[in-house]
Design an enzyme around this catalytic site. Sequence first.
Site, PDB file in Angstrom:
ATOM      1  CG  ASN A 283      -1.540   1.299   1.531  1.00 58.46           C
ATOM      2  OD1 ASN A 283      -2.457   1.726   0.839  1.00 58.46           O
ATOM      3  ND2 ASN A 283      -1.013   1.998   2.537  1.00 58.46           N
TER       4      ASN A 283
ATOM      5  CE1 TYR B 188      -0.233   8.153  -6.613  1.00 62.69           C
ATOM      6  CE2 TYR B 188      -2.200   9.137  -7.552  1.00 62.69           C
ATOM      7  CZ  TYR B 188      -1.607   8.338  -6.606  1.00 62.69           C
ATOM      8  OH  TYR B 188      -2.363   7.714  -5.654  1.00 62.69           O
TER       9      TYR B 188
ATOM     10  CE  LYS C 225      -0.797   4.580  -6.545  1.00 65.06           C
ATOM     11  NZ  LYS C 225      -0.499   3.650  -5.431  1.00 65.06           N
TER      12      LYS C 225
HETATM   13  P1  NAD Z   1      -0.349   8.701   3.230  1.00 67.41           P
HETATM   14  O1  NAD Z   1       0.674   9.663   2.753  1.00 67.41           O
HETATM   15  O2  NAD Z   1      -1.247   9.068   4.356  1.00 67.41           O
HETATM   16  O3  NAD Z   1       0.338   7.294   3.574  1.00 67.41           O
HETATM   17  C1  NAD Z   1       1.350   6.771   2.763  1.00 67.41           C
HETATM   18  C2  NAD Z   1       2.043   5.652   3.483  1.00 67.41           C
HETATM   19  O4  NAD Z   1       3.115   5.179   2.661  1.00 67.41           O
HETATM   20  C3  NAD Z   1       2.655   6.113   4.809  1.00 67.41           C
HETATM   21  O5  NAD Z   1       2.474   5.101   5.786  1.00 67.41           O
HETATM   22  C4  NAD Z   1       4.151   6.240   4.461  1.00 67.41           C
HETATM   23  O6  NAD Z   1       4.997   5.983   5.573  1.00 67.41           O
HETATM   24  C5  NAD Z   1       4.315   5.168   3.405  1.00 67.41           C
HETATM   25  N1  NAD Z   1       5.463   5.452   2.542  1.00 67.41           N
HETATM   26  C6  NAD Z   1       5.575   6.439   1.622  1.00 67.41           C
HETATM   27  N2  NAD Z   1       6.819   6.391   1.078  1.00 67.41           N
HETATM   28  C7  NAD Z   1       7.480   5.362   1.674  1.00 67.41           C
HETATM   29  C8  NAD Z   1       8.781   4.817   1.550  1.00 67.41           C
HETATM   30  N3  NAD Z   1       9.678   5.319   0.700  1.00 67.41           N
HETATM   31  N4  NAD Z   1       9.123   3.754   2.323  1.00 67.41           N
HETATM   32  C9  NAD Z   1       8.239   3.227   3.186  1.00 67.41           C
HETATM   33  N5  NAD Z   1       6.986   3.693   3.355  1.00 67.41           N
HETATM   34  C10 NAD Z   1       6.626   4.757   2.602  1.00 67.41           C
HETATM   35  O7  NAD Z   1      -1.191   8.358   1.925  1.00 67.41           O
HETATM   36  P2  NAD Z   1      -2.551   7.553   1.679  1.00 67.41           P
HETATM   37  O8  NAD Z   1      -3.487   8.507   1.081  1.00 67.41           O
HETATM   38  O9  NAD Z   1      -2.937   6.764   2.852  1.00 67.41           O
HETATM   39  O10 NAD Z   1      -2.051   6.589   0.498  1.00 67.41           O
HETATM   40  C11 NAD Z   1      -1.902   5.192   0.641  1.00 67.41           C
HETATM   41  C12 NAD Z   1      -1.975   4.577  -0.744  1.00 67.41           C
HETATM   42  O11 NAD Z   1      -3.240   4.891  -1.315  1.00 67.41           O
HETATM   43  C13 NAD Z   1      -0.931   5.093  -1.715  1.00 67.41           C
HETATM   44  O12 NAD Z   1      -0.465   4.026  -2.515  1.00 67.41           O
HETATM   45  C14 NAD Z   1      -1.705   6.097  -2.552  1.00 67.41           C
HETATM   46  O13 NAD Z   1      -1.144   6.254  -3.834  1.00 67.41           O
HETATM   47  C15 NAD Z   1      -3.052   5.427  -2.612  1.00 67.41           C
HETATM   48  N6  NAD Z   1      -4.183   6.310  -2.925  1.00 67.41           N
HETATM   49  C16 NAD Z   1      -4.548   7.321  -2.087  1.00 67.41           C
HETATM   50  C17 NAD Z   1      -5.647   8.126  -2.422  1.00 67.41           C
HETATM   51  C18 NAD Z   1      -6.123   9.257  -1.538  1.00 67.41           C
HETATM   52  O14 NAD Z   1      -6.957  10.059  -1.972  1.00 67.41           O
HETATM   53  N7  NAD Z   1      -5.660   9.344  -0.301  1.00 67.41           N
HETATM   54  C19 NAD Z   1      -6.351   7.874  -3.611  1.00 67.41           C
HETATM   55  C20 NAD Z   1      -5.947   6.833  -4.422  1.00 67.41           C
HETATM   56  C21 NAD Z   1      -4.865   6.041  -4.074  1.00 67.41           C
END
Ligand code: NAD
Length: 247
Positions: A92, A155, A159
């Site tokens: 994730n 981005y 994906k």
């Molecule tokens: P967030 O920034 O709150 O969490 C991201 C997580 O990834 C964190 O726990 C962070 O520590 C970890 N992370 C990032 N880079 C890292 C690295 N280099 N090494 C280890 N860990 C790392 O973001 P989120 O919104 O919870 O996103 C989680 C996933 O959901 C992502 O893959 C994001 O692309 C996807 N996503 C989010 C949304 C949204 O609207 N929030 C929409 C679609 C997809």
Amino acid sequence: MLLTGKTAVVTGGSRGIGLAIVKRFLEEGANVALCGSRPETAQKAVESILAENPDAPVMGISPALADESELESAFHEVAEHFGGKLDIVVNNAGISQSTPLGDYTPEEFDSIIDINVKSVLNGCQAASRVLEEGGVIINTSSMVSKMGQPSGVGYPMSKFAVNGITISLARELGPRGIRVNAVAPGVTATDMVASLPEEMIKPIADAIPMKRVGRPEDVANAFVFLASDMASYVTGAVLPVDGGMTV
Ligand code: NAD
């Protein structure tokens, strides 16, 4: 309880969607190892969970997602810690980008590929070495893997790659009884989105058929389904959880 007795690893589990997945997996009876990018962030998330439920079977780890062998060792340690085998791996962790094409630097392209693509591939490879028949891999994609976005091409590119990894590995690992799926969230109210003022959220919500942004729990529920035996014949799916945004 849909995940009783199962053991799961969730990368990017220290906050946002990942933390919601960790909490829902625990509620459904799983043992869970959450990965943070640093030991302190993983520990902080574990402590926040234990403050609510001191008996929760949760641990924090922080393997380098760029290192497949480190991930594989971590997965073995998690299985050992919980006294059995590993059943579920959720890849994730991810970052987003919004840089216009003309301003993109090679370093930015590299960083999104390293974190959003190579780390997912590493997690899948390590999982394939550790999971047994009945194992499950779930990757976090995004609605932009279907519709692109107006700026920050790296981005959606990353994906699209996650979807490609998911579909291909569903075919490759299916004969071993390992299912591989992805969840494609729409705009989800993690810390960053949730802290935006109402006047910024409203036009975003208005463009969504369900007229609201997603909650992390909405997304986490899809992971519960795909991780559970309810989805025993589902593999190679990229499940949208976007309020109808990509319909
Ligand atoms: P967030 O920034 O709150 O969490 C991201 C997580 O990834 C964190 O726990 C962070 O520590 C970890 N992370 C990032 N880079 C890292 C690295 N280099 N090494 C280890 N860990 C790392 O973001 P989120 O919104 O919870 O996103 C989680 C996933 O959901 C992502 O893959 C994001 O692309 C996807 N996503 C989010 C949304 C949204 O609207 N929030 C929409 C679609 C997809």
